[in-house]
Motif scaffolding. Sequence first.
Motif: not given
Length: 168
Positions: A45-49
């Motif tokens: 996954s590519y989680p945000g900050e």
Amino acid sequence: VPTPLAATLINLLEEVGVARKVCKRIAMSASTWSVPKLLTHASVSYPGEAGAIADSSVTFGQVQLVATKVASLVKMSTEIQEDSIISMMDTVVQSMAYATATAEDQNLFNGVAGGINANGIAGDAAVVGETVASVAALALTDLTALTVATGNQIVGARNEWYLNSTLY
């Protein structure tokens, strides 16, 4: 089978058939063996900050291997062996190797009822295939559809093409 003859037969099998070249041979200590099979992979996954990382799971299934005997028997008189101009034993061993390699390839690709693999690759729902009415009807779009559909998601895995000899 005498050891020198067995070695010759095995070498010929590896030269003639496709299955021996591309499949992993496993020495089994029992007539059946259950092997774990990876069914699903971890996801990325590519989680945000400061965002949550999505969890994933890896699941396994079982594949059962069953040792199966493959045999070929040719009767030959000692007179033929002793009196022939060419080595009949070499000819018989080559014929046995060709027949065995052909049977292994049939099991691998098409499946053989009562054989090693009843379904073969052709009967595996996980394998992408393209069927055309005839060799004459084969078009570039058929091959393109296969190329697009065979995107393998496993790093290091290789996609391969196997064509029936009627195509060339």
